[in-house]
Design a protein around this motif. Structure first.
Motif, short mmCIF file in Angstrom:
data_model
loop_
_atom_site.label_atom_id
_atom_site.label_comp_id
_atom_site.label_asym_id
_atom_site.label_seq_id
_atom_site.Cartn_x
_atom_site.Cartn_y
_atom_site.Cartn_z
N THR A 83 -18.78 -15.94 -13.82
CA THR A 83 -17.58 -15.71 -13.00
C THR A 83 -16.40 -15.20 -13.82
O THR A 83 -15.68 -14.30 -13.41
CB THR A 83 -17.19 -16.99 -12.24
OG1 THR A 83 -18.30 -17.41 -11.43
CG2 THR A 83 -16.00 -16.75 -11.34
N CYS A 146 -7.14 -27.91 -12.25
CA CYS A 146 -7.97 -27.67 -13.42
C CYS A 146 -7.10 -27.71 -14.68
O CYS A 146 -6.10 -28.42 -14.74
CB CYS A 146 -8.74 -26.36 -13.29
SG CYS A 146 -10.13 -26.23 -14.46
N THR A 180 -9.24 -32.63 -10.37
CA THR A 180 -10.22 -31.55 -10.50
C THR A 180 -11.64 -32.07 -10.68
O THR A 180 -12.24 -32.01 -11.76
CB THR A 180 -9.86 -30.57 -11.64
OG1 THR A 180 -8.45 -30.31 -11.66
CG2 THR A 180 -10.62 -29.27 -11.45
N ASP A 226 -10.04 -16.87 -13.16
CA ASP A 226 -11.20 -16.47 -13.94
C ASP A 226 -11.58 -15.02 -13.68
O ASP A 226 -12.24 -14.41 -14.50
CB ASP A 226 -12.37 -17.40 -13.64
CG ASP A 226 -12.15 -18.77 -14.23
OD1 ASP A 226 -12.64 -19.01 -15.34
OD2 ASP A 226 -11.46 -19.59 -13.59
N ALA A 235 -10.50 -15.50 -8.07
CA ALA A 235 -11.45 -16.58 -8.32
C ALA A 235 -10.85 -17.53 -9.33
O ALA A 235 -10.40 -17.12 -10.41
CB ALA A 235 -12.77 -16.02 -8.83
N ASN A 236 -10.83 -18.80 -8.98
CA ASN A 236 -10.32 -19.84 -9.89
C ASN A 236 -11.08 -21.13 -9.60
O ASN A 236 -11.94 -21.18 -8.71
CB ASN A 236 -8.81 -20.03 -9.68
CG ASN A 236 -8.20 -20.88 -10.78
OD1 ASN A 236 -8.37 -20.60 -11.95
ND2 ASN A 236 -7.50 -21.94 -10.40
N LYS A 237 -10.78 -22.16 -10.33
CA LYS A 237 -11.48 -23.44 -10.16
C LYS A 237 -11.49 -23.85 -8.69
O LYS A 237 -10.50 -23.71 -7.98
CB LYS A 237 -10.79 -24.51 -11.00
CG LYS A 237 -11.37 -25.90 -10.88
CD LYS A 237 -12.84 -25.95 -11.21
CE LYS A 237 -13.15 -25.53 -12.62
NZ LYS A 237 -14.60 -25.61 -12.93
N VAL A 238 -12.64 -24.37 -8.25
CA VAL A 238 -12.78 -24.78 -6.86
C VAL A 238 -11.70 -25.81 -6.52
O VAL A 238 -11.40 -26.71 -7.31
CB VAL A 238 -14.20 -25.32 -6.61
CG1 VAL A 238 -14.46 -26.63 -7.34
CG2 VAL A 238 -14.49 -25.45 -5.12
N SER A 240 -8.69 -24.41 -5.53
CA SER A 240 -7.53 -23.52 -5.49
C SER A 240 -7.28 -22.99 -4.07
O SER A 240 -6.13 -22.90 -3.62
CB SER A 240 -7.73 -22.35 -6.45
OG SER A 240 -7.92 -22.80 -7.76
N ILE A 275 -20.07 -16.31 -7.90
CA ILE A 275 -19.57 -17.67 -8.09
C ILE A 275 -20.65 -18.52 -8.75
O ILE A 275 -21.76 -18.65 -8.24
CB ILE A 275 -19.14 -18.29 -6.75
CG1 ILE A 275 -18.01 -17.47 -6.12
CG2 ILE A 275 -18.70 -19.73 -6.94
CD1 ILE A 275 -16.75 -17.36 -6.95
N PHE A 303 -16.23 -22.46 -8.75
CA PHE A 303 -15.02 -21.70 -8.42
C PHE A 303 -14.96 -21.45 -6.91
O PHE A 303 -15.96 -21.60 -6.21
CB PHE A 303 -15.02 -20.35 -9.15
CG PHE A 303 -15.20 -20.46 -10.63
CD1 PHE A 303 -14.12 -20.70 -11.47
CD2 PHE A 303 -16.45 -20.35 -11.21
CE1 PHE A 303 -14.29 -20.83 -12.83
CE2 PHE A 303 -16.64 -20.47 -12.57
CZ PHE A 303 -15.55 -20.71 -13.39
N ASP A 304 -13.77 -21.08 -6.44
CA ASP A 304 -13.64 -20.52 -5.11
C ASP A 304 -12.79 -19.27 -5.21
O ASP A 304 -12.30 -18.92 -6.29
CB ASP A 304 -13.08 -21.54 -4.10
CG ASP A 304 -11.71 -22.10 -4.47
OD1 ASP A 304 -10.96 -21.41 -5.20
OD2 ASP A 304 -11.39 -23.22 -4.03
#
Length: 345
Positions: A83, A146, A180, A226, A235-238, A240, A275, A303-304
Motif C-alpha cells: 500500500t 496511528c 489504533t 501511505d 490511503a492511511n491507517k484503517v 481514518s 489495500i 488501511f482504508d
C-alpha cells in the motif's frame, strides 16, 4: 534519535514492535533481514519505508553476489508492503543507480534520508500555518490516528510533526491520539513520542473519535498518508475514513499531511490502491494473549481510503492543496520548502 540510518555498512533501525517497554536498535546486514523487519512492522510509516527501500538496495549492492541477485533482493523489498508507495519509490530511486556501482547507490540512499528530514521540517511549518488560518491563532486540540511522528520518518514526522511545530510555537493545547487497533500504534508509539516532546496528550479509544469530534473535543484532525491518488483520495491507517466522516459532520477540518513522494499520480483514484490485508492473528490476539475463541477468523485491512471530498486540505513539504476550495493536486504546483525552526535566520 533517528528511526532509521546507515551505520558502518548496515541498516540500523529502532524496533518499533518493542516500544514503549524498551528501545532497541536492530542492526540489519542482509536484505532478507530488512524485508522481515518491514513485514513485521519493526519499521513502518511511509517516509521511513521510503528510506528503508533505498538503504535496502544499497545493502543489496554491497552484499549480494551479482547483479541478478541484487535486483531480486531489491524486488523482494519492493513487494514487502504493497500500500505504501514510498517503499517502492525508495527502492526504484536507489536501484536506478545500480549501473554506477554500490557507492553511487549508497549516496542516493543517504540523500533520500537527508531529504526526508528537511521535508518533515517543511511540512510542520506549512501545516501549522494552515491550521492557524483555519482555526485562528490560539492553542488547538488536534486528533490523530496511528503514528505519524519521527518513528514514521527519519526524524520529526508528518502529521505529528505538525503537532510538534504547534507545540514549539506554544499553540498546542492537547493532542488526542487514537489507540489504533489492532497493533496500537497510537497507544504504543504516538503517546511515547508526545511524552518525549513534552506535549499534553490523552489516548482515545478508536470508536470514540467521531463522537468526540461531534462534542467539540478537537479543533482539527491530522492524519498521515501511505498513498495519495491523483484525485486526492488518501490511503492511511484503517480508522481514518471514520474520522473523516465524523469531522465532516462536526465541521472540523480534516487535514492530510504527507511528503510529495507519497502522491501517486499514476493511480487515478483511491479505487486503484491495493489495500494490505494482514494476518487475522493480529486481531484475535494481543501480544501473544488470545482475545477471541480458538478458530475465530478476522478481516484485517491495514488501511482504508478516505475520499477526497471529505478532506479539507493536503499538506506536503512543498504546498498546501485546499480540496475544500476546489483545488487539486494538478492545479496547485509545488513550491519551495519551508525552513524549520532551527533553520530560520
Amino acid at each position: 534519535m533517528r528511526t532509521i540510518d546507515w551505520v558502518d555498512g548496515a541498516v540500523e533501525l529502532i524496533d518499533q514492535t518493542l516500544l514503549p517497554e524498551r528501545v532497541e536498535v536492530l542492526r540489519l546486514r542482509t536484505v532478507a533481514d530488512l524485508v522481515a523487519a518491514v513485514r513485521r512492522l519493526a519499521v513502518r510509516g511511509a517516509p521511513a519505508l521510503g528510506v528503508a527501500g533505498a538503504l535496502g538496495v544499497a545493502l543489496a549492492a554491497y552484499t549480494e553476489p551479482g547483479p541478478e541477485a541484487v535486483r531480486a533482493a531489491a524486488e523482494s523489498l519492493r513487494r514487502a508492503r504493497p500500500t505504501a508507495v514510498n517503499l517502492a519509490w525508495g527502492v526504484d530511486q536507489a536501484a536506478a543507480l545500480l549501473p554506477e556501482g554500490p557507492d553511487a547507490v549508497l549516496r542516493r540512499a543517504l540523500a533520500i534520508r537527508d531529504d526526508d528530514v528537511e521535508a518533515c521540517l517543511s511540512m510542520g511549518e506549512y501545516g501549522a500555518d494552515l491550521l492557524a488560518g483555519l482555526t485562528g491563532t490560539r492553542p488547538l486540540t488536534v486528533m490523530t490516528v496511528c503514528n505519524t511522528g519521527g518513528l514514521a520518518a527519519v526524524e520529526r514526522g508528518t502529521a505529528l510533526g505538525v503537532a510538534q511545530t504547534l507545540h514549539e510555537r506554544g499553540l498546542l493545547a492537547e493532542a488526542l491520539a487514537l489507540e489504533t487497533r489492532p497493533l496500537l500504534q497510537g497507544a504504543r508509539l504516538t503517546a511515547w513520542e508526545l511524552a518525549r516532546m513534552g506535549a499534553p496528550h490523552r489516548l482515545v479509544v478508536d470508536s470514540a473519535g467521531p463522537f468526540l469530534l461531534a462534542r467539540g473535543h478537537a479543533d482539527a484532525v491530522l492524519i498521515g498518508a501511505d498513498r495519495i491518488a491523483a484525485d486526492g483520495d488518501t490511503a492511511n491507517k484503517v480508522g481514518s475514513y471514520a474520522l473523516a466522516l465524523g469531522a465532516r459532520r462536526a465541521g472540523v477540518p480534516f487535514v492530510v499531511v504527507a511528503p510529495e513522494t507519497t502522491i501517486d499520480m499514476a493511480t487515478p483514484t483511491g479505487a486503484g490502491i491495493e489495500i494490505e490485508d494482514r494476518d487475522a492473528e493480529e486481531v484475535v490476539t494481543l501480544r501473544g494473549h488470545r482475545l477471541a475463541p480458538e478458530g475465530t477468523g478476522a478481516l484485517n485491512p491495514a488501511f482504508d481510503v478516505t475520499p477526497h471530498d471529505l478532506i479539507t486540505a493536503i499538506v506536503t513539504d512543498r504546498r498546501v492543496i485546499r480540496l475544500d476550495k476546489g483545488e487539486s493536486l494538478a492545479s496547485v504546483p509545488p513550491g519551495p520548502r519551508r525552513a524549520g525552526p532551527s533553520e530560520r535566520v
